[in-house]
Scaffold this motif. Structure first.
Motif, PDB file in Angstrom:
ATOM      1  N   VAL A 365       0.842  -1.203   0.000  1.00 45.04           N
ATOM      2  CA  VAL A 365       0.000   0.000   0.000  1.00 45.04           C
ATOM      3  C   VAL A 365       0.875   1.251   0.000  1.00 45.04           C
ATOM      4  CG1 VAL A 365      -1.725   1.322   1.281  1.00 45.04           C
ATOM      5  CG2 VAL A 365      -1.940  -1.167   1.112  1.00 45.04           C
ATOM      6  N   ALA A 366       1.922   1.244   0.833  1.00 48.10           N
ATOM      7  CA  ALA A 366       2.829   2.399   0.887  1.00 48.10           C
ATOM      8  C   ALA A 366       3.502   2.620  -0.460  1.00 48.10           C
ATOM      9  CB  ALA A 366       3.873   2.190   1.975  1.00 48.10           C
ATOM     10  N   ASN A 367       3.780   1.531  -1.172  1.00 37.83           N
ATOM     11  CA  ASN A 367       4.389   1.658  -2.491  1.00 37.83           C
ATOM     12  C   ASN A 367       3.410   2.230  -3.506  1.00 37.83           C
ATOM     13  OD1 ASN A 367       4.771  -0.040  -5.321  1.00 37.83           O
ATOM     14  ND2 ASN A 367       6.690   0.773  -4.493  1.00 37.83           N
ATOM     15  N   ARG A 368       2.183   1.733  -3.492  1.00 34.67           N
ATOM     16  CA  ARG A 368       1.179   2.192  -4.468  1.00 34.67           C
ATOM     17  C   ARG A 368       0.792   3.653  -4.227  1.00 34.67           C
ATOM     18  NH1 ARG A 368      -2.914  -2.670  -6.078  1.00 34.67           N
ATOM     19  NH2 ARG A 368      -1.588  -4.458  -5.545  1.00 34.67           N
ATOM     20  N   ILE A 436      12.216   4.870  12.385  1.00 36.67           N
ATOM     21  CA  ILE A 436      10.903   4.732  13.035  1.00 36.67           C
ATOM     22  C   ILE A 436      10.690   3.273  13.414  1.00 36.67           C
ATOM     23  CG2 ILE A 436       8.427   5.084  12.731  1.00 36.67           C
ATOM     24  CD1 ILE A 436      10.083   7.677  12.532  1.00 36.67           C
ATOM     25  N   TYR A 437       9.984   3.032  14.517  1.00 36.55           N
ATOM     26  CA  TYR A 437       9.682   1.643  14.855  1.00 36.55           C
ATOM     27  C   TYR A 437       8.227   1.482  15.285  1.00 36.55           C
ATOM     28  CZ  TYR A 437      10.439   2.926  19.831  1.00 36.55           C
ATOM     29  OH  TYR A 437      10.377   3.501  21.079  1.00 36.55           O
ATOM     30  N   ASN A 438       7.713   0.279  15.067  1.00 36.00           N
ATOM     31  CA  ASN A 438       6.399  -0.156  15.545  1.00 36.00           C
ATOM     32  C   ASN A 438       6.586  -1.250  16.581  1.00 36.00           C
ATOM     33  OD1 ASN A 438       4.315   0.013  12.508  1.00 36.00           O
ATOM     34  ND2 ASN A 438       4.834   1.577  14.013  1.00 36.00           N
ATOM     35  N   GLU A 464      -0.700   1.019  13.176  1.00 38.59           N
ATOM     36  CA  GLU A 464       0.601   1.479  13.658  1.00 38.59           C
ATOM     37  C   GLU A 464       1.542   1.793  12.493  1.00 38.59           C
ATOM     38  OE1 GLU A 464       0.875   2.407  16.563  1.00 38.59           O
ATOM     39  OE2 GLU A 464      -0.932   1.451  17.342  1.00 38.59           O
ATOM     40  N   PHE A 465       1.398   1.064  11.385  1.00 36.40           N
ATOM     41  CA  PHE A 465       2.235   1.375  10.230  1.00 36.40           C
ATOM     42  C   PHE A 465       1.824   2.713   9.611  1.00 36.40           C
ATOM     43  CE2 PHE A 465       3.676   0.866   5.766  1.00 36.40           C
ATOM     44  CZ  PHE A 465       5.035   0.759   6.036  1.00 36.40           C
ATOM     45  N   GLY A 466       0.557   3.077   9.728  1.00 31.10           N
ATOM     46  CA  GLY A 466       0.129   4.405   9.294  1.00 31.10           C
ATOM     47  C   GLY A 466       0.829   5.492  10.089  1.00 31.10           C
ATOM     48  N   HIS A 467       0.964   5.275  11.413  1.00 32.72           N
ATOM     49  CA  HIS A 467       1.759   6.197  12.233  1.00 32.72           C
ATOM     50  C   HIS A 467       3.212   6.212  11.752  1.00 32.72           C
ATOM     51  CE1 HIS A 467      -1.064   7.449  15.281  1.00 32.72           C
ATOM     52  NE2 HIS A 467      -1.271   6.237  15.752  1.00 32.72           N
ATOM     53  N   ALA A 468       3.742   5.020  11.466  1.00 33.91           N
ATOM     54  CA  ALA A 468       5.136   4.934  11.023  1.00 33.91           C
ATOM     55  C   ALA A 468       5.353   5.730   9.741  1.00 33.91           C
ATOM     56  CB  ALA A 468       5.528   3.471  10.823  1.00 33.91           C
ATOM     57  N   LEU A 469       4.414   5.640   8.810  1.00 36.72           N
ATOM     58  CA  LEU A 469       4.534   6.410   7.569  1.00 36.72           C
ATOM     59  C   LEU A 469       4.498   7.902   7.837  1.00 36.72           C
ATOM     60  CD1 LEU A 469       2.315   4.359   5.097  1.00 36.72           C
ATOM     61  CD2 LEU A 469       4.806   4.555   5.093  1.00 36.72           C
ATOM     62  N   HIS A 470       3.721   8.312   8.821  1.00 37.73           N
ATOM     63  CA  HIS A 470       3.673   9.726   9.200  1.00 37.73           C
ATOM     64  C   HIS A 470       5.065  10.209   9.611  1.00 37.73           C
ATOM     65  CE1 HIS A 470       1.074  12.954  11.496  1.00 37.73           C
ATOM     66  NE2 HIS A 470       1.710  13.461  10.448  1.00 37.73           N
ATOM     67  N   GLU A 492      -3.996  10.845  14.918  1.00 35.74           N
ATOM     68  CA  GLU A 492      -4.572   9.549  14.565  1.00 35.74           C
ATOM     69  C   GLU A 492      -5.108   9.502  13.132  1.00 35.74           C
ATOM     70  OE1 GLU A 492      -4.215   6.932  16.324  1.00 35.74           O
ATOM     71  OE2 GLU A 492      -3.458   7.919  18.136  1.00 35.74           O
ATOM     72  N   LEU A 493      -5.159  10.638  12.455  1.00 34.82           N
ATOM     73  CA  LEU A 493      -5.650  10.628  11.078  1.00 34.82           C
ATOM     74  C   LEU A 493      -4.802   9.733  10.172  1.00 34.82           C
ATOM     75  CD1 LEU A 493      -7.223  11.483   8.554  1.00 34.82           C
ATOM     76  CD2 LEU A 493      -5.897  13.614   8.550  1.00 34.82           C
ATOM     77  N   PRO A 494      -3.481   9.906  10.094  1.00 32.59           N
ATOM     78  CA  PRO A 494      -2.703   9.057   9.180  1.00 32.59           C
ATOM     79  C   PRO A 494      -2.787   7.569   9.512  1.00 32.59           C
ATOM     80  CG  PRO A 494      -1.437  10.983   9.830  1.00 32.59           C
ATOM     81  CD  PRO A 494      -2.638  10.942  10.723  1.00 32.59           C
ATOM     82  N   SER A 495      -2.907   7.235  10.797  1.00 34.03           N
ATOM     83  CA  SER A 495      -2.957   5.827  11.191  1.00 34.03           C
ATOM     84  C   SER A 495      -4.322   5.214  10.907  1.00 34.03           C
ATOM     85  CB  SER A 495      -2.610   5.687  12.672  1.00 34.03           C
ATOM     86  OG  SER A 495      -3.457   6.489  13.463  1.00 34.03           O
ATOM     87  N   GLN A 496      -5.382   5.898  11.314  1.00 34.26           N
ATOM     88  CA  GLN A 496      -6.724   5.354  11.089  1.00 34.26           C
ATOM     89  C   GLN A 496      -7.078   5.352   9.603  1.00 34.26           C
ATOM     90  OE1 GLN A 496      -8.368   6.759  15.491  1.00 34.26           O
ATOM     91  NE2 GLN A 496      -9.434   7.487  13.697  1.00 34.26           N
ATOM     92  N   LEU A 497      -6.617   6.338   8.876  1.00 31.84           N
ATOM     93  CA  LEU A 497      -6.860   6.357   7.437  1.00 31.84           C
ATOM     94  C   LEU A 497      -6.198   5.163   6.774  1.00 31.84           C
ATOM     95  CD1 LEU A 497      -7.845   7.683   4.834  1.00 31.84           C
ATOM     96  CD2 LEU A 497      -5.810   9.153   4.893  1.00 31.84           C
ATOM     97  N   PHE A 498      -4.978   4.823   7.187  1.00 28.07           N
ATOM     98  CA  PHE A 498      -4.262   3.727   6.543  1.00 28.07           C
ATOM     99  C   PHE A 498      -4.977   2.391   6.740  1.00 28.07           C
ATOM    100  CE2 PHE A 498      -0.638   0.888   5.697  1.00 28.07           C
ATOM    101  CZ  PHE A 498      -0.170   1.453   4.515  1.00 28.07           C
ATOM    102  N   GLU A 499      -5.726   2.250   7.841  1.00 23.57           N
ATOM    103  CA  GLU A 499      -6.472   1.008   8.070  1.00 23.57           C
ATOM    104  C   GLU A 499      -7.410   0.684   6.913  1.00 23.57           C
ATOM    105  OE1 GLU A 499      -8.648   1.050  11.721  1.00 23.57           O
ATOM    106  OE2 GLU A 499      -7.025   2.007  12.842  1.00 23.57           O
TER     107      GLU A 499
END
Length: 676
Positions: A365-368, A436-438, A464-470, A492-499
């Motif tokens: 997803v992060a790649n796309r 960054i770590y999860n 948590e990976f959404g947070h990591a991408l942030h 929490e927007l970037p993390s919840q959105l990534f879900e």
């Protein structure tokens, strides 16, 4: 720079558990930082951005790095010695921070820069933002108070740091100290994968048979599947009573003192109560706005949950149960309801959601969306052998940063899941890429077996990976504005959105593949999954929203003698809390609220951010493509890479082209058209 030198240098102290070495390094780093601050405050130069604000931004990097290293060790591989150091170190760090925030000479220099309109006009937008935020932080920390009040505030902050540490350590003690041994006759109803995980937990502790722990990844599926009502009740009581037992780990007096000190702190700073103080610096701004959002959701959620309770009661009576549904029974009968009404149960998903494939899915997803690729790094060791590392590359092959994942539960590890930073991104002096770590707490499989996740676990991984991408995608000049250093109800927007991308058909079909056959998850099963989420929405929303309202009520008073358990009971009574549901985090183990300041009077922020994430994902739906390039580019520019470079409401409006639509939340949760 090689993987070994880049990561090895930054990981540094995370490989040691020697508390004495940590203590010596902290002595040196605090002393060095104090000299830097004294030099800035004593400078005879005319105050300007470079010699005050930027100088502060540059100061204390060795201490910051050491603090980040110690934090990951203390949270994931703690020892008695490390915990003892926490109890003495954090109050000392608090006193050090207060000495900076309450330094009158330093504040006068910061204020001079912040009010110099001519000087501000010559600065860049991020320089002005950093100036404003530095000034605001010092004001909120008490820089304008008189001498006596400053001293009292510093005492309060030091005592709070002691209490936060005690609260978290008490929870860990209760969690790591409780197990339930299970004989063969105690395993009725449990799927094979769960039995294997319980056996693995026993092996890890040097015991035979199967052992249930208070790890959520074991406890929740046990409550969903165990045919033994007595064992469900025993496990559920242990889970909900963490921190609420007489003895050395009792959190009841700890949280009462925290609340009293927070109320005093708010009054010293001129606020009506702690909630008013805390929210003044967030998107919500006022307790009234928070309560309005929570109550708009509470009515439909409670109505749905009460209907669900009746449905579960009918199932229970049909099986011969005469008593009302108990909280320890809800998940068990909800599982039966999903089987009966949807021909679906969670265990059907497990073989399709291996940990490795879900990690690959999050990377895909992060790649796309953002063009990132992830290369495994095998040449470094971190704080535990389970930790995995990846070098993150941009689309052009240059380095974006590093990502580490620590995924399995263990007795030395704090429960829950989180993202944090070992090295923040910034562009000062040539800049640096982030590390960054999860951390998660998934049940570890037996040797040679794949780790299988529940849908809840997979969602946590994506969250948590959404947070990591942030943190990874941050592209700002100053570390204080970097990554997740944003308002709590925006973070929490970037993390919840990534879900949302976890359930995109293209991602499920590619990555949710059977661990034995390699076949993709059947489309019919994914449709059942969507229906199951709606059928459980009342329960999920009630247990969360009740916790958020209790949090608000705890902090919207100035009672000098707070009784948090009484407040909890009275709030739930007034709400008409369904008897068969317990709030997601009862106060004695509400770590979000009492293990630090982060989510105190701020647990609502998940719901506030959900308004944003629901509306934001609809932008992709409107484009007809969940990976729409133009929409993803706006999302990257105005959300994931922007940090705290501007007001979050401005950033969101630039991404969406308008303010968020609150109705999107109700549509996401399946409450559209239901009146509060």
């Amino acid at each position: 720079m090689s993987d070994q030198s880049t990561l090895g240098q930054v990981l540094g102290m995370t490989g040691t558990l020697d508390a004495k070495v940590f203590e010596t390094r902290f002595d040196e780093a605090i002393a060095a930082h104090r000299k830097e601050i004294d030099a800035i405050a004593a400078s005879q130069q005319e105050p300007d951005f470079q010699n005050v604000i930027e100088a502060l931004e540059r100061s204390g990097e060795p201490l910051s790095h050491l603090s980040r290293s110690f934090a990951v060790v203390a949270a994931t591989v703690t020892t008695d010695e490390i915990q003892a150091l926490e109890r003495t170190l954090y109050p000392r760090l608090s006193r050090h921070v207060s000495s900076i925030s309450l330094n009158a000479e330093l504040f006068e220099k910061v204020r001079a820069v912040a009010v110099d309109k001519v000087g501000l006009a010559r600065l860049s937008a991020q320089e002005r933002r950093l100036t404003a935020r530095t000034h605001e932080r010092m004001v909120r920390a008490g820089a304008r108070l008189g001498q006596d009040a400053r001293g009292r505030l510093a005492d309060i902050e030091q005592r709070l740091s002691e209490l936060f540490t005690a609260f978290g350590q008490n929870i860990l003690a209760d969690e790591s100290g409780w197990t339930l041994g299970l004989a063969d006759g105690d395993l009725a109803g449990l799927p094979d994968w769960l039995v294997a995980s319980l056996q693995s937990a026993a092996e890890e502790r040097g015991r035979k048979g199967a052992v249930l722990t208070l790890s959520r990844s074991l406890l929740v599926p046990f409550l969903e599947n165990s045919d033994r009502a007595d064992l469900r009740a025993t496990a559920f009581e242990a889970w909900t009573r963490r921190g609420e037992r007489d003895g050395p780990h009792d959190n009841r007096p700890v949280m009462a003192e925290i609340l009293a000190l927070r109320a005093e702190k708010a009054q010293l700073l001129g606020y009506a109560n702690y909630a008013a103080f805390k929210l003044d610096d967030q998107m919500a701004k006022t307790p009234d706005k928070v309560r309005d959002l929570l109550m708009r959701v509470w009515g439909p959620a409670r109505a749905r949950a009460e209907q669900d309770a009746l449905a579960l009661g009918r199932i229970a009576r049909a099986e011969g149960a005469n008593a009302p549904i108990a909280p320890s029974d809800w998940r068990y009968y909800a599982q039966k309801r999903r089987r009966a009404e949807l021909d679906f149960e969670e265990s059907e998903l497990k073989p399709y959601f291996s940990l490795d494939r879900m990690i690959e899915a999050s990377f895909d997803v992060a790649n796309r969306l953002f063009g990132l690729t992830f290369e495994p790094v095998e040449t470094v060791s971190a704080w535990h052998g389970d930790v995995r590392a990846w070098r993150v590359l941009k689309a052009d092959g240059t380095e974006q940063g590093y990502f580490l994942g620590d995924y399995f539960a263990r007795a030395t590890k704090r429960s829950g899941a989180w993202m944090s930073v070992l090295r923040p991104q910034h562009r000062m002096d040539g800049g640096q890429t982030p590390i960054i770590y999860n951390v998660c707490n998934f049940s570890k499989p037996r040797a040679g077996q794949p780790a299988l996740l529940s849908m809840s676990d997979a969602t946590t991984l994506f969250h948590e990976f959404g947070h990591a991408l942030h943190g990874l995608l941050s592209d700002v000049r100053f570390p204080s504005l970097s990554g997740t250093s944003v308002a709590r109800d925006f973070v929490e927007l970037p993390s919840q959105l990534f879900e949302h991308w976890l359930s995109v058909p293209a991602i499920l079909q590619k990555h949710a593949r059977h661990v034995e056959t390699g076949e993709p998850i059947p489309l019919a099963l994914t449709e059942k999954l969507r229906s199951a989420r709606i059928i459980d929405a009342g329960f999920d929303t009630v247990e969360y929203t009740a916790s958020a309202i209790v949090d608000l009520d705890l902090h919207e008073t100035n009672d000098p003698d707070p009784r948090p358990l009484e407040t909890e009971r009275e709030t739930l009574r007034k709400l008409g809390m369904p008897e068969a549901i317990v709030m997601r985090h009862r106060t004695p183990h509400f770590a979000h609220v009492f293990s630090g300041e982060g989510y105190s009077a701020g647990y609502y922020s998940y719901l506030w951010s959900e308004v944003l994430d629901s509306d934001a994902f609809e932008a992709f739906a409107e484009s007809g493509d969940p990976f729409h390039a133009e929409t993803a580019a706006r999302l990257l520019r105005h959300v994931y890479s922007a940090g705290d470079s501007e007001d979050p409401a401005v950033l969101y409006a630039r991404f969406r082209g308008r303010e968020p639509d609150p109705a999107a939340l109700m549509r996401k949760r399946g409450f559209a058209g239901e009146a509060a």
